[in-house]
Design a protein around this motif. Structure first.
Motif, PDB file in Angstrom:
ATOM      1  N   PRO A 143     107.766 -28.377 175.249  1.00 20.07           N
ATOM      2  CA  PRO A 143     107.768 -29.432 173.676  1.00 20.07           C
ATOM      3  C   PRO A 143     108.016 -28.234 172.293  1.00 20.07           C
ATOM      4  O   PRO A 143     108.053 -27.176 172.273  1.00 20.07           O
ATOM      5  N   ALA A 144     108.686 -28.844 171.394  1.00 21.62           N
ATOM      6  CA  ALA A 144     109.524 -28.662 170.397  1.00 21.62           C
ATOM      7  C   ALA A 144     108.769 -27.451 169.351  1.00 21.62           C
ATOM      8  O   ALA A 144     106.881 -27.717 169.185  1.00 21.62           O
ATOM      9  N   THR A 145     109.763 -26.797 169.327  1.00 23.22           N
ATOM     10  CA  THR A 145     107.946 -25.373 168.388  1.00 23.22           C
ATOM     11  C   THR A 145     108.578 -25.748 166.716  1.00 23.22           C
ATOM     12  O   THR A 145     107.572 -24.713 166.237  1.00 23.22           O
ATOM     13  N   ALA A 146     109.869 -26.489 166.934  1.00 23.61           N
ATOM     14  CA  ALA A 146     110.306 -25.699 165.134  1.00 23.61           C
ATOM     15  C   ALA A 146     110.855 -27.442 164.475  1.00 23.61           C
ATOM     16  O   ALA A 146     111.479 -27.767 165.911  1.00 23.61           O
ATOM     17  N   SER A 147     109.939 -27.737 163.747  1.00 22.98           N
ATOM     18  CA  SER A 147     111.124 -28.850 163.313  1.00 22.98           C
ATOM     19  C   SER A 147     112.053 -29.190 162.163  1.00 22.98           C
ATOM     20  O   SER A 147     111.610 -28.065 160.804  1.00 22.98           O
ATOM     21  N   GLY A 148     113.205 -29.774 161.695  1.00 22.15           N
ATOM     22  CA  GLY A 148     113.892 -28.867 160.791  1.00 22.15           C
ATOM     23  C   GLY A 148     114.735 -30.514 160.808  1.00 22.15           C
ATOM     24  O   GLY A 148     115.081 -31.405 161.132  1.00 22.15           O
ATOM     25  N   VAL A 149     115.884 -29.449 160.202  1.00 24.15           N
ATOM     26  CA  VAL A 149     117.328 -30.131 160.347  1.00 24.15           C
ATOM     27  C   VAL A 149     118.712 -29.132 161.229  1.00 24.15           C
ATOM     28  O   VAL A 149     118.758 -28.130 161.208  1.00 24.15           O
ATOM     29  N   PHE A 150     118.552 -29.884 162.207  1.00 23.45           N
ATOM     30  CA  PHE A 150     119.745 -28.669 163.602  1.00 23.45           C
ATOM     31  C   PHE A 150     120.763 -29.744 164.103  1.00 23.45           C
ATOM     32  O   PHE A 150     120.837 -30.721 165.338  1.00 23.45           O
ATOM     33  N   PRO A 151     121.786 -29.617 163.174  1.00 25.94           N
ATOM     34  CA  PRO A 151     123.215 -29.815 163.518  1.00 25.94           C
ATOM     35  C   PRO A 151     123.775 -29.413 164.901  1.00 25.94           C
ATOM     36  O   PRO A 151     123.851 -28.381 164.796  1.00 25.94           O
ATOM     37  N   ALA A 152     124.513 -30.271 165.479  1.00 28.40           N
ATOM     38  CA  ALA A 152     125.193 -30.315 166.850  1.00 28.40           C
ATOM     39  C   ALA A 152     125.421 -31.005 167.117  1.00 28.40           C
ATOM     40  O   ALA A 152     125.808 -32.690 167.294  1.00 28.40           O
TER      41      ALA A 152
END
Length: 457
Positions: free
Chosen positions: A373-382
């Motif tokens: 399970p992801a612990t943080a949300s936002g914008v993570f460009p990759a």
């Protein structure tokens, strides 16, 4: 931490697909990734069958006699050939191996279309022996067909004559008007060794009006050939029916906003080299539009022109039959931070996303499936790189704005890859095995089950 610059990261969300979403929700994909130990493709044959039935209904509704051949080069999985055989379609092949594979998976010989330029003698012998329909591309090939037919069993070689499109005079496919006149004379001289059933063409691009124009022109050529005493009752328009991966607003916004800063190493692409990931009409609706089109210099719609002349419409769609019929899954096996973005490495190569073959990029956004399970949300460009020693081996040069930070072990699902992406360019580079194809079965089950595809070679 999440980043927010540039202020807008171009996205290309795919159209929703309930079957793909159900596979993701089932939890099956992490199990397959573990069991198979590498990247894999999963196939959704029900989507292929639904697309095929939609095209067949479109022909029936328009009152047009027609026949659909699945263009096998778009995906070599056996399950799609089996679906074609089971649901009243043929298969378009261009090699002896493809022909044998189609026969071995239940396609009748007379339901095979043999295309491709300069076919070798082994392929021609198989085609004539099994009464396949051969699209003859040149005069020397016509001579080879006649020779093969005369030397073989007592049955005619069934052929179409492929026409060089006037709008694409530099195409390497098809014959000029002068060559066609010579070919028609040779067809008459061939006597009972040959059955000339009509004409075909290969037209690059996805515009429908030029296809309607050329198809109507070939109806006229069928009339001329009939007057000479030849059968000539069929016209093949090839493939080229577009599909839509995304909606219109997303596509046009992407084209208007994307720039080098949105790509790893400021990579640039010519927008004209991108596949048109949105089309106003697609799949069976594109076929309907084609039949409703009024060809230049014609009287009435293409459907009316075909029915008035008693000419059967043949087509060889690939991508349009494979729309939403599969996806490709990689595992993230490493990540680096680079100037506020991530550079991911997955356990596969860009050879499994064949747009790289065209100096382009497969643009639909991949889906991140976290291992935990992801612990943080936002914008993570990759951006996404391959597990090879080539600087240019990138699955996705574009910096995808993921909603969670990708981590080692997470899965990346590239959606709707069944059409031309999966194996047009795959290679066991670095001695890496080719990704297996997994056939998903949803039939009357609370959870999907799977098996490996039965491709022979």
């Amino acid at each position: 931490m999440a980043v927010s610059t540039p202020a807008h990261w171009p996205a290309l969300p795919v159209l929703p697909d309930a079957a793909t979403n159900a596979v993701v929700a089932s939890g099956l994909l992490p199990e397959l990734a573990y069991a198979l130990g590498g990247p894999f493709h999963f196939l959704l044959p029900d989507a292929f069958t639904a697309n095929l039935h939609a095209m067949q209904r479109t022909l029936e509704t328009a009152g047009v006699e027609g026949f659909v051949y699945y263009a096998k080069k778009a995906n070599k999985a056996a399950v799609f050939v089996e679906q074609a055989a089971a649901h009243g379609a043929g298969v378009d092949v261009a090699s002896a191996a493809e022909l044998r594979e189609a026969l071995g998976h239940g396609v009748r010989g007379e339901h095979l279309m043999v295309t491709g330029p300069a076919k070798d003698r082994a392929l021609l012998r198989l085609a004539v022996t099994h009464s396949a329909l051969i699209a003859v591309d040149a005069l020397d090939e016509l001579d080879a067909v006649i020779t093969t037919a005369l030397a073989g069993p007592i049955r005619p070689a069934r052929i179409l004559l492929r026409v060089l499109p006037p709008a694409q005079p530099h195409s390497r496919f098809g014959m000029t008007d002068d060559e066609l006149a010579t070919a028609l004379d040779r067809c008459l001289q061939g006597g009972e060794a040959l059955r000339m059933e009509g004409f075909s063409f290969h037209l690059s691009g996805y515009a429908l009006q030029p296809r309607a124009d050329l198809a109507a022109r070939l109806v006229g050529k069928c009339r001329t050939a009939r007057d000479m005493g030849l059968a000539a009752g069929r016209v093949s328009i090839g493939g080229g029916l577009p599909i839509s991966y995304t909606d219109a607003d997303s596509w046009h916004t992407f084209l208007d906003t994307q720039q080098p800063a949105h790509y790893h190493a400021d990579k640039t692409f010519n927008s004209s080299d991108f596949y048109p990931y949105h089309s106003p009409v697609s799949g069976a609706r594109a076929l309907e539009y084609l039949l409703e089109t009024r060809p230049e210099h014609g009287h009435g719609t293409l459907a009316q022109i075909l029915t008035d002349a008693g000419v059967e419409l043949l087509m060889e769609p690939g991508r349009a039959l494979l729309d939403q019929a599969g996806a490709t899954v990689f595992t993230v096996q490493g990540a680096k931070d680079r100037e506020g973005c991530q550079l991911l490495t997955v356990n596969g190569t860009s050879l499994s996303l064949s747009e790289q073959w065209f100096n382009s990029e497969y643009l639909p956004d991949p889906l991140l499936i976290p291992l935990k399970p992801a612990t943080a949300s936002g914008v993570f460009p990759a951006s996404v790189g391959a597990a090879t020693c080539l600087e240019s081996d990138m699955l996705t040069w574009r910096k995808i704005a993921f909603p969670h930070r990708p981590r080692t072990g997470d899965l990346l699902l590239y959606p709707n890859t069944a059409g031309y992406q999966m194996d047009s360019n795959e290679s066991p580079f670095h001695d890496l095995p080719l990704p297996p194809k997994v056939v998903i079965d949803h039939t009357d089950r609370p959870r999907p089950r799977w098996q490996l595809d039965r491709h022979f070679t």
